[in-house]
Design a protein around this motif. Structure first.
Motif, PDB file in Angstrom:
ATOM      1  N   LEU A  33      -6.532   8.924  -0.545  1.00  0.00           N
ATOM      2  CA  LEU A  33      -5.441   8.299   0.192  1.00  0.00           C
ATOM      3  C   LEU A  33      -5.813   6.834   0.380  1.00  0.00           C
ATOM      4  O   LEU A  33      -6.766   6.509   1.085  1.00  0.00           O
ATOM      5  CB  LEU A  33      -5.226   8.963   1.548  1.00  0.00           C
ATOM      6  N   TYR A  34      -5.075   5.963  -0.294  1.00  0.00           N
ATOM      7  CA  TYR A  34      -5.271   4.528  -0.139  1.00  0.00           C
ATOM      8  C   TYR A  34      -4.347   4.072   0.984  1.00  0.00           C
ATOM      9  O   TYR A  34      -3.138   4.294   0.941  1.00  0.00           O
ATOM     10  CB  TYR A  34      -4.927   3.799  -1.443  1.00  0.00           C
ATOM     11  N   SER A  35      -4.911   3.473   2.010  1.00  0.00           N
ATOM     12  CA  SER A  35      -4.141   3.048   3.169  1.00  0.00           C
ATOM     13  C   SER A  35      -4.625   1.679   3.613  1.00  0.00           C
ATOM     14  O   SER A  35      -5.833   1.465   3.762  1.00  0.00           O
ATOM     15  CB  SER A  35      -4.326   4.065   4.302  1.00  0.00           C
ATOM     16  N   VAL A  36      -3.691   0.778   3.803  1.00  0.00           N
ATOM     17  CA  VAL A  36      -4.024  -0.554   4.306  1.00  0.00           C
ATOM     18  C   VAL A  36      -3.026  -0.958   5.377  1.00  0.00           C
ATOM     19  O   VAL A  36      -1.853  -0.627   5.304  1.00  0.00           O
ATOM     20  CB  VAL A  36      -4.055  -1.635   3.194  1.00  0.00           C
ATOM     21  N   CYS A  37      -3.517  -1.660   6.369  1.00  0.00           N
ATOM     22  CA  CYS A  37      -2.653  -2.198   7.421  1.00  0.00           C
ATOM     23  C   CYS A  37      -2.138  -3.555   6.960  1.00  0.00           C
ATOM     24  O   CYS A  37      -2.474  -4.595   7.522  1.00  0.00           O
ATOM     25  CB  CYS A  37      -3.404  -2.333   8.740  1.00  0.00           C
ATOM     26  N   SER A  38      -1.385  -3.536   5.884  1.00  0.00           N
ATOM     27  CA  SER A  38      -0.867  -4.762   5.302  1.00  0.00           C
ATOM     28  C   SER A  38       0.499  -4.493   4.707  1.00  0.00           C
ATOM     29  O   SER A  38       0.758  -3.414   4.186  1.00  0.00           O
ATOM     30  CB  SER A  38      -1.812  -5.269   4.210  1.00  0.00           C
ATOM     31  N   PHE A  39       1.341  -5.472   4.763  1.00  0.00           N
ATOM     32  CA  PHE A  39       2.655  -5.361   4.163  1.00  0.00           C
ATOM     33  C   PHE A  39       2.805  -6.325   2.992  1.00  0.00           C
ATOM     34  O   PHE A  39       3.887  -6.478   2.447  1.00  0.00           O
ATOM     35  CB  PHE A  39       3.749  -5.625   5.203  1.00  0.00           C
ATOM     36  N   THR A  40       1.705  -6.976   2.587  1.00  0.00           N
ATOM     37  CA  THR A  40       1.785  -7.911   1.468  1.00  0.00           C
ATOM     38  C   THR A  40       1.729  -7.144   0.148  1.00  0.00           C
ATOM     39  O   THR A  40       0.975  -6.185   0.007  1.00  0.00           O
ATOM     40  CB  THR A  40       0.644  -8.946   1.506  1.00  0.00           C
ATOM     41  N   ALA A  41       2.519  -7.580  -0.811  1.00  0.00           N
ATOM     42  CA  ALA A  41       2.583  -6.905  -2.113  1.00  0.00           C
ATOM     43  C   ALA A  41       1.228  -6.868  -2.831  1.00  0.00           C
ATOM     44  O   ALA A  41       0.866  -5.835  -3.386  1.00  0.00           O
ATOM     45  CB  ALA A  41       3.647  -7.565  -2.991  1.00  0.00           C
ATOM     46  N   PRO A  42       0.447  -7.947  -2.846  1.00  0.00           N
ATOM     47  CA  PRO A  42      -0.841  -7.880  -3.553  1.00  0.00           C
ATOM     48  C   PRO A  42      -1.797  -6.834  -2.989  1.00  0.00           C
ATOM     49  O   PRO A  42      -2.580  -6.241  -3.724  1.00  0.00           O
ATOM     50  CB  PRO A  42      -1.421  -9.283  -3.385  1.00  0.00           C
ATOM     51  N   GLU A  43      -1.745  -6.591  -1.675  1.00  0.00           N
ATOM     52  CA  GLU A  43      -2.671  -5.633  -1.051  1.00  0.00           C
ATOM     53  C   GLU A  43      -2.148  -4.201  -1.042  1.00  0.00           C
ATOM     54  O   GLU A  43      -2.880  -3.285  -0.702  1.00  0.00           O
ATOM     55  CB  GLU A  43      -2.977  -6.051   0.383  1.00  0.00           C
ATOM     56  N   SER A  44      -0.907  -4.011  -1.401  1.00  0.00           N
ATOM     57  CA  SER A  44      -0.323  -2.671  -1.373  1.00  0.00           C
ATOM     58  C   SER A  44      -0.009  -2.225  -2.803  1.00  0.00           C
ATOM     59  O   SER A  44      -0.910  -1.774  -3.516  1.00  0.00           O
ATOM     60  CB  SER A  44       0.916  -2.666  -0.471  1.00  0.00           C
ATOM     61  N   ASP A  45       1.217  -2.372  -3.223  1.00  0.00           N
ATOM     62  CA  ASP A  45       1.577  -1.958  -4.580  1.00  0.00           C
ATOM     63  C   ASP A  45       0.820  -2.751  -5.648  1.00  0.00           C
ATOM     64  O   ASP A  45       0.590  -2.256  -6.739  1.00  0.00           O
ATOM     65  CB  ASP A  45       3.084  -2.094  -4.801  1.00  0.00           C
ATOM     66  N   GLY A  46       0.397  -3.972  -5.326  1.00  0.00           N
ATOM     67  CA  GLY A  46      -0.377  -4.762  -6.291  1.00  0.00           C
ATOM     68  C   GLY A  46      -1.714  -4.118  -6.627  1.00  0.00           C
ATOM     69  O   GLY A  46      -2.115  -4.047  -7.791  1.00  0.00           O
ATOM     70  N   VAL A  47      -2.417  -3.635  -5.608  1.00  0.00           N
ATOM     71  CA  VAL A  47      -3.690  -2.940  -5.829  1.00  0.00           C
ATOM     72  C   VAL A  47      -3.446  -1.655  -6.611  1.00  0.00           C
ATOM     73  O   VAL A  47      -4.161  -1.345  -7.566  1.00  0.00           O
ATOM     74  CB  VAL A  47      -4.407  -2.646  -4.484  1.00  0.00           C
ATOM     75  N   MET A  48      -2.421  -0.926  -6.227  1.00  0.00           N
ATOM     76  CA  MET A  48      -2.123   0.327  -6.935  1.00  0.00           C
ATOM     77  C   MET A  48      -1.647   0.078  -8.363  1.00  0.00           C
ATOM     78  O   MET A  48      -1.928   0.879  -9.257  1.00  0.00           O
ATOM     79  CB  MET A  48      -1.098   1.148  -6.145  1.00  0.00           C
ATOM     80  N   ASP A  49      -0.974  -1.021  -8.609  1.00  0.00           N
ATOM     81  CA  ASP A  49      -0.581  -1.378  -9.965  1.00  0.00           C
ATOM     82  C   ASP A  49      -1.829  -1.560 -10.829  1.00  0.00           C
ATOM     83  O   ASP A  49      -1.895  -1.063 -11.961  1.00  0.00           O
ATOM     84  CB  ASP A  49       0.266  -2.645  -9.963  1.00  0.00           C
ATOM     85  N   ALA A  50      -2.824  -2.236 -10.291  1.00  0.00           N
ATOM     86  CA  ALA A  50      -4.083  -2.410 -11.023  1.00  0.00           C
ATOM     87  C   ALA A  50      -4.746  -1.065 -11.304  1.00  0.00           C
ATOM     88  O   ALA A  50      -5.269  -0.836 -12.395  1.00  0.00           O
ATOM     89  CB  ALA A  50      -5.028  -3.319 -10.238  1.00  0.00           C
ATOM     90  N   MET A  51      -4.716  -0.155 -10.332  1.00  0.00           N
ATOM     91  CA  MET A  51      -5.313   1.171 -10.537  1.00  0.00           C
ATOM     92  C   MET A  51      -4.555   1.941 -11.622  1.00  0.00           C
ATOM     93  O   MET A  51      -5.166   2.593 -12.469  1.00  0.00           O
ATOM     94  CB  MET A  51      -5.306   1.983  -9.235  1.00  0.00           C
ATOM     95  N   MET A  52      -3.242   1.856 -11.607  1.00  0.00           N
ATOM     96  CA  MET A  52      -2.433   2.574 -12.608  1.00  0.00           C
ATOM     97  C   MET A  52      -2.700   2.047 -14.017  1.00  0.00           C
ATOM     98  O   MET A  52      -2.676   2.801 -14.980  1.00  0.00           O
ATOM     99  CB  MET A  52      -0.939   2.451 -12.274  1.00  0.00           C
ATOM    100  N   ARG A  53      -2.981   0.751 -14.128  1.00  0.00           N
ATOM    101  CA  ARG A  53      -3.241   0.153 -15.448  1.00  0.00           C
ATOM    102  C   ARG A  53      -4.656   0.411 -15.954  1.00  0.00           C
ATOM    103  O   ARG A  53      -4.872   0.433 -17.156  1.00  0.00           O
ATOM    104  CB  ARG A  53      -2.991  -1.356 -15.408  1.00  0.00           C
ATOM    105  N   THR A  54      -5.605   0.616 -15.040  1.00  0.00           N
ATOM    106  CA  THR A  54      -7.006   0.666 -15.465  1.00  0.00           C
ATOM    107  C   THR A  54      -7.702   2.004 -15.235  1.00  0.00           C
ATOM    108  O   THR A  54      -8.809   2.195 -15.732  1.00  0.00           O
ATOM    109  CB  THR A  54      -7.822  -0.425 -14.739  1.00  0.00           C
ATOM    110  N   GLN A  55      -7.101   2.893 -14.481  1.00  0.00           N
ATOM    111  CA  GLN A  55      -7.751   4.156 -14.141  1.00  0.00           C
ATOM    112  C   GLN A  55      -6.868   5.343 -14.522  1.00  0.00           C
ATOM    113  O   GLN A  55      -5.652   5.201 -14.624  1.00  0.00           O
ATOM    114  CB  GLN A  55      -8.032   4.219 -12.634  1.00  0.00           C
ATOM    115  N   ALA A  56      -7.497   6.484 -14.679  1.00  0.00           N
ATOM    116  CA  ALA A  56      -6.769   7.728 -14.942  1.00  0.00           C
ATOM    117  C   ALA A  56      -6.496   8.404 -13.598  1.00  0.00           C
ATOM    118  O   ALA A  56      -7.338   9.129 -13.077  1.00  0.00           O
ATOM    119  CB  ALA A  56      -7.581   8.641 -15.845  1.00  0.00           C
TER     120      ALA A  56
END
Length: 102
Positions: A33-56
């Motif tokens: 469970l990835y959870s951050v107290c942030s509403f900024t795109a780079p720290e939320s969906d941006g981090v998960m976008d990187a995970m989706m591109r680089t991890q299984a």
């Protein structure tokens, strides 16, 4: 929250990516469970976008869970933005649940 600037957001997102990469590599086949107290795109969906591109990883849908416990939320690309509500007295934050595949 009002004092955060673009450089802090980039640093935080990079650190969060390093943490998630380490977790994914060390815990194959586990729920994360990835959870951050942030509403900024780079720290939320941006981090998960990187995970989706680089991890299984496989994203898991938690709409039903959030609805059952009466969270107000907005679905992002890879996770959920939890919105403040008077009854839950929660702050705004982002969560994404996924399973590592390795």
């Amino acid at each position: 929250k009002l004092k955060i600037d673009e450089s802090a957001i980039r640093r935080n997102a990079a650190q969060q990516e390093r943490i998630l990469n380490a977790i994914i590599e060390r815990f194959p086949g586990r729920l994360v469970l990835y959870s951050v107290c942030s509403f900024t795109a780079p720290e939320s969906d941006g981090v998960m976008d990187a995970m989706m591109r680089t991890q299984a990883i496989e994203l898991l849908d938690i709409d039903g869970f959030l609805q059952r416990y009466k969270f107000a939320f907005r679905r992002g690309r890879y996770g959920y933005y939890l919105l403040p509500t008077p009854s839950l007295n929660n702050d705004l934050f982002y969560i994404s649940l996924f399973r590592t595949k390795r």
